[in-house]
Design a protein around this motif. Structure first.
Motif, PDB file in Angstrom:
ATOM      1  N   UNK A   1       0.814  -1.222   0.000  1.00  0.00           N
ATOM      2  CA  UNK A   1       0.000   0.000   0.000  1.00  0.00           C
ATOM      3  C   UNK A   1       0.845   1.267   0.000  1.00  0.00           C
ATOM      4  N   UNK A   2       2.159   1.095   0.053  1.00  0.00           N
ATOM      5  CA  UNK A   2       3.027   2.268   0.122  1.00  0.00           C
ATOM      6  C   UNK A   2       2.924   3.100  -1.159  1.00  0.00           C
ATOM      7  N   UNK A   3       2.760   4.401  -0.984  1.00  0.00           N
ATOM      8  CA  UNK A   3       2.685   5.332  -2.106  1.00  0.00           C
ATOM      9  C   UNK A   3       3.821   6.342  -1.979  1.00  0.00           C
ATOM     10  N   UNK A   4       4.754   6.294  -2.916  1.00  0.00           N
ATOM     11  CA  UNK A   4       5.881   7.208  -2.861  1.00  0.00           C
ATOM     12  C   UNK A   4       5.523   8.525  -3.531  1.00  0.00           C
ATOM     13  N   UNK A   5       5.999   9.632  -2.952  1.00  0.00           N
ATOM     14  CA  UNK A   5       5.669  10.951  -3.482  1.00  0.00           C
ATOM     15  C   UNK A   5       6.351  11.218  -4.821  1.00  0.00           C
ATOM     16  N   UNK A   6       7.513  10.576  -5.033  1.00  0.00           N
ATOM     17  CA  UNK A   6       8.282  10.858  -6.240  1.00  0.00           C
ATOM     18  C   UNK A   6       7.977   9.906  -7.389  1.00  0.00           C
ATOM     19  N   UNK A   7       7.658   8.647  -7.071  1.00  0.00           N
ATOM     20  CA  UNK A   7       7.418   7.677  -8.138  1.00  0.00           C
ATOM     21  C   UNK A   7       6.464   6.580  -7.677  1.00  0.00           C
ATOM     22  N   UNK A   8       5.452   6.325  -8.484  1.00  0.00           N
ATOM     23  CA  UNK A   8       4.490   5.263  -8.170  1.00  0.00           C
ATOM     24  C   UNK A   8       5.104   3.876  -8.347  1.00  0.00           C
ATOM     25  N   UNK A   9       6.280   3.795  -8.969  1.00  0.00           N
ATOM     26  CA  UNK A   9       6.927   2.500  -9.196  1.00  0.00           C
ATOM     27  C   UNK A   9       7.602   1.962  -7.941  1.00  0.00           C
ATOM     28  N   UNK A  10       7.846   2.832  -6.955  1.00  0.00           N
ATOM     29  CA  UNK A  10       8.609   2.425  -5.779  1.00  0.00           C
ATOM     30  C   UNK A  10       7.729   1.793  -4.706  1.00  0.00           C
ATOM     31  N   UNK A  11       8.248   0.729  -4.102  1.00  0.00           N
ATOM     32  CA  UNK A  11       7.620   0.080  -2.961  1.00  0.00           C
ATOM     33  C   UNK A  11       8.576   0.130  -1.774  1.00  0.00           C
ATOM     34  N   UNK A  12       8.032   0.018  -0.568  1.00  0.00           N
ATOM     35  CA  UNK A  12       8.864   0.005   0.628  1.00  0.00           C
ATOM     36  C   UNK A  12       9.113  -1.437   1.044  1.00  0.00           C
TER      37      UNK A  12
END
Length: 276
Positions: free
Chosen positions: A44-55
């Motif tokens: 569910x992680x949403x990165x501010x810089x890129x939607x491709x990134x997960x935590x």
């Protein structure tokens, strides 16, 4: 005759190399100092810089068996596959429900004979988390270089809470209880100790130290004042936290508090620090 001997030597060397390759284990999850307790991804992680990134979360148990170690959640390198590597970074608020694991940008000394648990967080493109890739690690302070796992070992979870619940079930249960709504008597008592009072505290940002004030008003309002202006909203009383939510941004800051008789202590340094 020489040709036959040469052929035998070549064959022997080939078997020797094949044996070396076959002896390399596909997975090494522990050594004398470090054990991989689990690796997870927050879907569910949403990165501010890129939607491709997960935590991605890596949970470790560390034993300073015969030498002093220094641990923190920063700068461990995780290499996935042949090309890409990612550094662990401390992200405030990304691991709040696993208190038995150390999660901080500050270095902690771990002396000989002592143990501790550590969590590392990495931002990784979702495309690099497909099955079948090898994961290895590098760190100048923590002995992790011989550890290796697969992307298949990453457990997908719906959010940070589920990750912490799986990785640290006892800690999760204890910490979750602190965030539940306080009973009416506690709410009344806390409000009486907060409303009409203000607190001064300091926030370090890089090399500068900024002065902050927070003031509480009846029935459940607050204002935070800095040199940049004033912002405010409403607060809620939890069992061990004061949740303040800014009206404009809807951002919530969780302030730990402790009641002792007729006194209340707010841990504003922890709540507003960008490093913890």
């Amino acid at each position: 005759m020489k040709k036959i001997i040469a052929v035998f030597l070549v064959v022997a060397l080939l078997f020797s190399f094949a044996g070396c390759g076959a002896s390399k284990p596909e997975k090494v999850t522990s050594n004398d100092y470090v054990n991989i307790d689990g690796i997870y991804v927050n879907n569910s992680y949403k990165d501010k810089e890129s939607s491709a990134l997960k935590m991605v979360y890596l949970f470790l148990s560390i034993n300073a068996k015969d030498k002093n170690l220094k641990i923190d959640s920063q700068y461990t390198k995780m290499k996935i596959g042949e090309s890409n590597s990612y550094d662990s970074v401390f992200y405030k608020g990304q691991c709040t429900y696993a208190p038995n694991y150390y999660y901080s940008s500050f270095i902690e000394d771990l002396y000989v004979g002592k143990t501790n648990k550590l969590v590392l967080t990495f931002k990784v493109p979702e495309g690099d988390l497909v099955a079948g890739k090898e994961i290895v690690f590098e760190d100048t302070a923590i002995p992790v270089d011989d550890l290796r796992i697969k992307t298949d070992d990453i457990i997908a979870c719906k959010n940070e809470k589920e990750i912490c619940q799986k990785a640290d079930p006892e800690g999760y249960k204890k910490e979750s209880a602190k965030h539940k709504d306080a009973d009416s008597a506690t709410v009344k008592k806390v409000r009486s100790l907060l409303n009409g009072y203000y607190y001064t505290f300091y926030v370090t940002a890089g090399t500068s130290i900024q002065t902050h004030e927070i003031e509480f008003f009846a029935p459940n309002k607050f204002e935070v004042r800095t040199s940049f202006g004033t912002n405010g909203g409403k607060y809620k009383v939890k069992k061990n936290y004061i949740y303040i939510t800014y009206s404009k941004s809807e951002h919530t800051v969780k302030i730990p508090y402790e009641l002792k008789g007729k006194k209340i202590t707010l841990d504003l340094d922890t709540a507003f620090s960008i490093y913890e």
